[in-house]
Design a protein around this motif. Structure first.
Motif, short mmCIF file in Angstrom:
data_model
loop_
_atom_site.label_atom_id
_atom_site.label_comp_id
_atom_site.label_asym_id
_atom_site.label_seq_id
_atom_site.Cartn_x
_atom_site.Cartn_y
_atom_site.Cartn_z
N ARG A 1 17.63 -7.53 -0.37
CA ARG A 1 17.40 -6.44 0.29
C ARG A 1 18.77 -5.84 0.63
N LYS A 2 18.69 -4.57 0.63
CA LYS A 2 19.85 -3.68 0.95
C LYS A 2 19.73 -3.43 2.34
N GLU A 3 20.63 -3.45 3.16
CA GLU A 3 20.64 -2.79 4.72
C GLU A 3 20.56 -1.28 4.60
N LYS A 4 19.87 -0.60 5.37
CA LYS A 4 19.75 0.75 5.17
C LYS A 4 19.30 1.15 6.63
N GLU A 5 19.60 2.52 6.80
CA GLU A 5 19.41 2.92 8.16
C GLU A 5 18.05 3.06 8.73
N ASP A 6 17.63 2.80 9.90
CA ASP A 6 16.46 2.36 10.59
C ASP A 6 15.35 3.70 10.33
N GLU A 7 14.56 3.72 9.57
CA GLU A 7 13.51 4.59 9.75
C GLU A 7 12.15 3.94 9.18
N ALA A 8 11.52 4.35 10.24
CA ALA A 8 9.86 3.93 10.25
C ALA A 8 9.13 4.76 9.27
N PHE A 9 8.40 4.24 8.53
CA PHE A 9 7.42 4.56 7.44
C PHE A 9 5.86 4.34 7.80
N ILE A 10 4.96 5.18 7.74
CA ILE A 10 3.66 5.08 7.71
C ILE A 10 3.12 4.97 6.45
N VAL A 11 2.79 3.72 5.88
CA VAL A 11 2.30 3.52 4.55
C VAL A 11 1.04 3.09 4.62
N ASN A 12 0.20 3.42 3.65
CA ASN A 12 -1.16 3.09 3.43
C ASN A 12 -1.73 3.54 2.09
N PHE A 13 -2.88 2.85 1.70
CA PHE A 13 -3.50 2.94 0.44
C PHE A 13 -4.83 3.90 0.51
N ASN A 14 -5.19 4.58 -0.53
CA ASN A 14 -6.19 5.21 -0.72
C ASN A 14 -7.42 4.37 -0.91
N GLN A 15 -8.89 5.08 -1.13
CA GLN A 15 -9.92 4.19 -0.90
C GLN A 15 -10.11 3.15 -2.16
N ASP A 16 -9.49 3.80 -3.28
CA ASP A 16 -9.82 3.07 -4.54
C ASP A 16 -8.40 2.24 -4.96
N CYS A 17 -7.40 2.40 -4.11
CA CYS A 17 -5.98 1.73 -4.46
C CYS A 17 -5.49 2.41 -5.58
N SER A 18 -5.65 3.60 -6.02
CA SER A 18 -4.92 4.03 -6.84
C SER A 18 -3.78 5.13 -6.56
N SER A 19 -3.59 5.22 -5.21
CA SER A 19 -2.28 5.78 -4.96
C SER A 19 -1.88 5.30 -3.63
N LEU A 20 -0.60 5.52 -3.19
CA LEU A 20 -0.13 5.17 -1.98
C LEU A 20 0.32 6.30 -1.08
N PHE A 21 0.30 6.40 0.14
CA PHE A 21 0.89 7.37 0.98
C PHE A 21 1.86 7.09 1.86
N ALA A 22 2.83 7.67 2.13
CA ALA A 22 3.94 7.20 3.06
C ALA A 22 4.11 8.52 3.92
N GLY A 23 4.18 8.41 5.14
CA GLY A 23 4.60 9.27 6.05
C GLY A 23 6.14 8.85 6.79
N TYR A 24 6.78 9.91 6.92
CA TYR A 24 8.05 9.53 7.41
C TYR A 24 8.64 10.84 8.24
N LYS A 25 9.93 10.71 8.65
CA LYS A 25 10.54 11.76 9.25
C LYS A 25 10.54 13.03 8.27
N ASN A 26 9.98 14.22 8.69
CA ASN A 26 10.25 15.44 8.09
C ASN A 26 9.44 15.49 6.87
N GLY A 27 8.07 14.74 6.69
CA GLY A 27 7.19 15.02 5.68
C GLY A 27 6.57 13.82 5.17
N TYR A 28 5.69 13.70 4.19
CA TYR A 28 5.36 12.60 3.63
C TYR A 28 5.15 12.82 1.99
N SER A 29 5.04 11.50 1.39
CA SER A 29 4.76 11.49 -0.10
C SER A 29 3.68 10.98 -0.69
#
Length: 416
Positions: free
Chosen positions: A6-34
């Motif tokens: 693993r690479k050392e990176k800047e400290d940044e907390a992610f809010i990560v979770n999966f949708n109901q049928d595990c077809s997608s992943l969403f990640a919330g972070y500083k200044n947005g989400y994906s």
């Protein structure tokens, strides 16, 4: 030393979770989400949408639709429902307290506050019911069954012991209270069908699965004996044959849900002399040993497990089938996603297939800013009587309320 390089990176907390049928992943972070597609996660993690707008507190996606529900850090009492493909905000709601959790299926949207739960009709976003004066729930612990046919909501029935309250979110009535643990609850999860509910307590040593219909205990598994842990994630597999849990340790446990057919069960009872001996031994130990000792002998153990490189982080885990292969997916709050293979025959230690770094994923083109097409709503506090209806509330705030309601409902139905 990091076993996975693993690479050392800047400290940044992610809010990560999966949708109901595990077809997608969403990640919330500083200044947005994906949002990421999981269809090719063995080789790549495809970003299907990115929003660079505001710090995200909560984000949930409805299956593979375009509907997302968002709560921002700057406005923790406000829920926004958006159509991310069109870049439009359908509607928003303000509550009396901080929104702690959001749960969705194709029939209902549930908003959890510290002492109440609001149930919305997903098709028009109207508040159809409010569960008031629930036991204090500062972590926002609750679960909504993915199934619309068995649309059950589960939440703690007590702040001191592990009682699970099951609520029928379609017929809007309490169904059953299940005394699951002696200690307060730490995790709740429904199976895909909504007919089974899994629970874990704050001790984190025992995982139990109950029938939603009658509250009977179906399975009991021991995660550990000596060490109490904090359970972070509890999830049924999409095939409903496995149950996985992650904690603040470096190990993800996978339990196999043995589901014998009625014919096989009858055959074992009639002909299997080993089964007879096993039953006799169990009865003897129940009489000769204290109950807490016999529990250790009768509880199931993990069928398989996966080792993570770092302990002490919050992980979200699911088991799903990717390109006909059973996979354990673990998303970490430090921005890494791990893909493990599971041997359905032997179990044992899962093998790492791929590791993804959410920070290094090639981003999609910047989307257009959200344009509000919907209506701001203020949900009455839980201590007050039910407020005006969805339509009347709109009528009081807008001159062209009828037109706005029609447009808002049309926007919601487009992706259901």
């Amino acid at each position: 030393m990091d076993l996975l390089g693993r690479k050392e990176k800047e400290d940044e907390a992610f809010i990560v979770n999966f949708n109901q049928d595990c077809s997608s992943l969403f990640a919330g972070y500083k200044n947005g989400y994906s949002l990421f597609s999981l269809s090719s996660i063995d080789t790549m993690l495809e970003e299907i949408y990115r929003s660079n707008s505001e710090d995200i507190r909560l984000v949930e996606r409805l299956f593979s639709s375009s509907l997302v529900a968002i709560v921002a850090l700057d406005h923790p009492r406000k829920l926004k429902v958006c159509h991310f493909k069109k870049g439009t905000e359908i509607c928003n709601y303000s509550y009396s307290n901080t929104v702690l959790a959001i749960k969705l299926n194709r029939a209902r949207l549930v908003v959890c506050l510290v002492g109440s739960l609001y149930i919305h009709n997903i098709r028009d976003m109207k508040v159809v019911h409010t569960i008031r004066d629930t036991p204090p729930n500062p972590s926002g612990l609750c679960a909504l069954a993915p199934s619309s046919d068995n649309c059950y909501l589960a939440y703690p029935g007590s702040a001191t012991v592990g009682e699970v309250q099951i609520f029928d979110a379609v017929n809007l009535r309490a169904k059953i209270m299940i005394p699951a643990h002696d200690s307060p609850l730490a995790a709740i999860a429904f199976s895909i069908s909504g007919l089974e509910v899994a629970t874990a307590s704050e001790k984190g040593t025992v995982i139990r699965v109950f029938s939603v219909n009658d509250g009977s205990k179906l399975y009991e598994f021991r995660r550990g004996v000596k060490r109490c842990v904090s359970i972070a994630s509890l999830s049924f597999s999409t095939c409903s044959n496995y149950l996985c849990c992650s904690s603040n340790t470096e190990t993800v446990h996978i339990f196999k849900l043995e589901r014998p057919s009625p014919d096989a069960k009858d055959a074992v009872q009639a002909d299997d002399w080993m089964g007879y001996i096993s039953k006799a031994v169990t009865n003897f130990t129940n009489m000769a040993l204290p109950s807490h000792v016999t529990d250790v002998f009768t509880q199931g153990r993990a069928f398989a497990s996966a080792m993570l490189p770092v302990a002490g982080l919050k992980h979200s885990c699911v088991i799903t089938t990717i390109q006909k292969q059973l996979r354990l997916l673990v998303a970490s709050s430090d921005g890494y996603v791990y893909v493990y293979s599971i041997s359905t025959v032997e179990g044992g230690e899962c093998q790492l297939v791929k590791k993804h770094d959410l920070r290094s994923i090639e981003t999609t083109p910047p989307p257009k800013p959200f344009v509000t097409e919907g209506v701001p709503m203020v949900v009455p506090p839980a201590t007050l009587p039910p407020g005006p209806s969805y339509a009347s509330a709109l009528k009081g705030n807008l001159n062209d309320s009828a037109k706005t309601i029609s447009q808002s409902r049309k926007n919601v139905r487009q992706f259901l």
